[in-house]
Design an enzyme around this catalytic site. Sequence first.
Site, short mmCIF file in Angstrom:
data_model
loop_
_atom_site.label_atom_id
_atom_site.label_comp_id
_atom_site.label_asym_id
_atom_site.label_seq_id
_atom_site.Cartn_x
_atom_site.Cartn_y
_atom_site.Cartn_z
N ASP A 19 -2.27 5.71 -3.09
CA ASP A 19 -2.69 6.63 -2.03
C ASP A 19 -1.54 7.53 -1.60
O ASP A 19 -1.75 8.48 -0.84
CB ASP A 19 -3.20 5.85 -0.81
CG ASP A 19 -4.67 5.50 -0.94
OD1 ASP A 19 -5.32 6.00 -1.87
OD2 ASP A 19 -5.18 4.71 -0.12
N TRP A 64 0.86 -1.18 0.00
CA TRP A 64 0.00 0.00 0.00
C TRP A 64 0.90 1.24 0.00
O TRP A 64 1.90 1.29 0.72
CB TRP A 64 -0.88 -0.02 1.26
CG TRP A 64 -1.61 1.29 1.44
CD1 TRP A 64 -2.67 1.73 0.71
CD2 TRP A 64 -1.29 2.34 2.36
NE1 TRP A 64 -3.04 2.98 1.12
CE2 TRP A 64 -2.22 3.38 2.13
CE3 TRP A 64 -0.32 2.49 3.35
CZ2 TRP A 64 -2.21 4.57 2.86
CZ3 TRP A 64 -0.31 3.67 4.07
CH2 TRP A 64 -1.24 4.69 3.84
N ASP A 95 -13.88 1.78 -5.77
CA ASP A 95 -12.81 1.39 -4.84
C ASP A 95 -12.96 -0.06 -4.41
O ASP A 95 -14.02 -0.68 -4.55
CB ASP A 95 -12.87 2.34 -3.63
CG ASP A 95 -11.50 2.57 -3.01
OD1 ASP A 95 -10.61 1.73 -3.21
OD2 ASP A 95 -11.34 3.59 -2.31
#
Length: 722
Positions: free
Chosen positions: A545, A196, A475
């Site tokens: 992100d 991530w 998402d």
Amino acid sequence: MISFNQKTKVFTLSTKNTTYAFGILGDKLLTHIYWGKKLKNEINENWADDFVWRSHSAFDYGDYSTNYIPLEYPQYGGGDSRICAFSARFSDGSRVTKADFKSFEILDAKPDIEGLPSVYAENGDNVQTLVVTLHDDLKNLDILLYYSVFEDFDAITRSVKIINSGEKMQIRSVLSASVDFFGAGESDIIHLDGSWARERFVTRQKIEGGNISVESGTGVSSSYYNPFIAVCDRTTTELSGNAYGFGFVYSGNFVAGCEKNTYDTVRAYMGINPREFEWVLENGQSFSSPEVILAYSPEGLSGMSRIFHKIIRERVCKGKFRDIERYALINNWEATYFDISEEKIVNIAKTAKKIGIDTMVLDDGWFGNRVDDKTGLGDWVENPEILPNGIDGLCKKINDLGMNFGLWFEPEMVSPNSNLYKLHPDWIIHTKGRMPSKIRHQYTLDLSRKDVCDYVENAVGAILKKANIGYVKWDMNRSMSEVGSAFQVSERQGEVMHRYMLGLYSILKNLNAKFPNVLFEACASGGARFDCGILQFMPQVWTSDDTDAVERVKIQYGTSFIYPYASMGCHVSACPNHQLGRTTPFDMRCNVAIPGQFGFELDLNNCTEDELKTAKKAVEDYRRLGEVFHKGDLYRISSPFDCDVSVNEFVSEDKNTVLVCIYPKTSTVASKDEYLKLAGLDETAVYECNGKLYGGDYLMNKGIHYINDREYKSVILEFKKK
Ligand code: GLA
């Protein structure tokens, strides 16, 4: 394009600049011969001599050992001890297959793959498909190998179909492509790994004896590894040398890798990850694998990427948004997180409109009881406390400003604290008798079930029908675990993860068809589902992100090994950066985001006048230069992983415009003079940049003079042919 030589028994697949060839050995065994630069001559008739086994124990094919020769589609049990592409289990417990060459046909078309995304042809494309059938007599099983040659794109796609005309059986492994590089010599594998907020960092490893593989078992293509590998010579650079790329048109579990045997043959392979897969085939049933795109370039890694970029942009992505200029948007996530109100969103939009932004996207938190990330997923109905005038009321206000309205969904999920979960606790992916782990406090809906797919499609569709929504951020924020389905029978529990993908693809296909004017952008905790499968339905993906400009240079650089900038969502965010705490200049954040699908992820009302001016100019630059960034040829001149300065060069198809993006990672006072050599220019032409003239050959052989003496001194240089 595709030919078969009866005398030599060789299939030759040729694109504009490449040749791929394999032959039939002893009328039975498909044997890989060549993949590389286009051959002007036919493969000679003694092609198999190279593969004569030098030692003891020839197996079933005369002088040839299956454990030694380059095989075109290796199966379990034929004496080949390397990683096999196909294996099965039959009701008598046996696992061996011996499917030999039976027949072939050449189609002047590119067939679709039922239920799966795949590269498609358009009228006027030079495309042919070779279908080779291998047959196992004992088990009455056919293995069909599909090769589609996209001549003008320099790409070949491969997939496999299994047809069972015998007893009930179980597929254990069905990889989509396997390529043996016989005598591969010193070579490397490149893959993209991360996590991530650190997606697709580039790893280049020596291929040595043994197996190197990357995979996902998470149910999504994942941020850990990406369904892409390249095999290249040790000497291959960005701009020269052999590079062989494999890209998977699939968004679920995959495996890809290279096994080098003791004689220096490298077997590269890619397909659904057998670790998380089983599939039962009754008599008369068939199974189709997803597709792999093969891209070879003799012009280095950037050359390989350019092949992927073009075919992904033009023949993977679909729909109205494929060719048109997309939106310049603003998203409220980092501006507000869950603290949203209609007024706040309208205020963000108003200022955004002033600097030329055309789309306002409302992110998470507008529905159900979603006050934080622990609740509400699954209940796709507006929360009246947040949106007193409903989605349609807010949408109207945004539309009245002359802007599109976009909305966030996470349709594949459900929160334990939601009405949907209360009504349908058995709709989640789970194993009988056990509760699955929660990830980000949520469960995954079981899209292997038609009733659940119908719910998801209708819930999203109802909102899209109700308001004039122009964009959806789709998402997906958790991976799958403890996988099973209350719906599938016990012997089909191993099919759930692939059936989930088929369910998801059918929802997306239907929503695309029903709402052709909605631009869908994929997201999975940032870029955890960035793959050629999802791009068929959603032509852009939220890249990560992590919006820190310095980290983004690396993430976007790695992503560009296979995916075009046109597919990368790239936004400017506030500083100190929310993920890393670093402060970078506003213009650098803009310069890093402009080449992608550009936007903002902050409240512009908090920006200074200077920042707003820079933001306005960035929107203008994006619109002016977007065509070259999105449709031009990319040359990666220097890497942010290896160098202090990273340089990306984009050249328009007619070579008239050249954009050079320079991003320093670290700088030095009184730094040395450097020349950044460009590539891919018209060497006889003269180019103008900032009032100065340069020869194309000078720029490629000497370069642009550059001094890296100010921290984060990023720049986008524009060269125009005179
Ligand atoms: C994920 C996405 C973010 C944002 C949040 C909302 O993390 O990657 O961009 O949409 O979900 O919860």
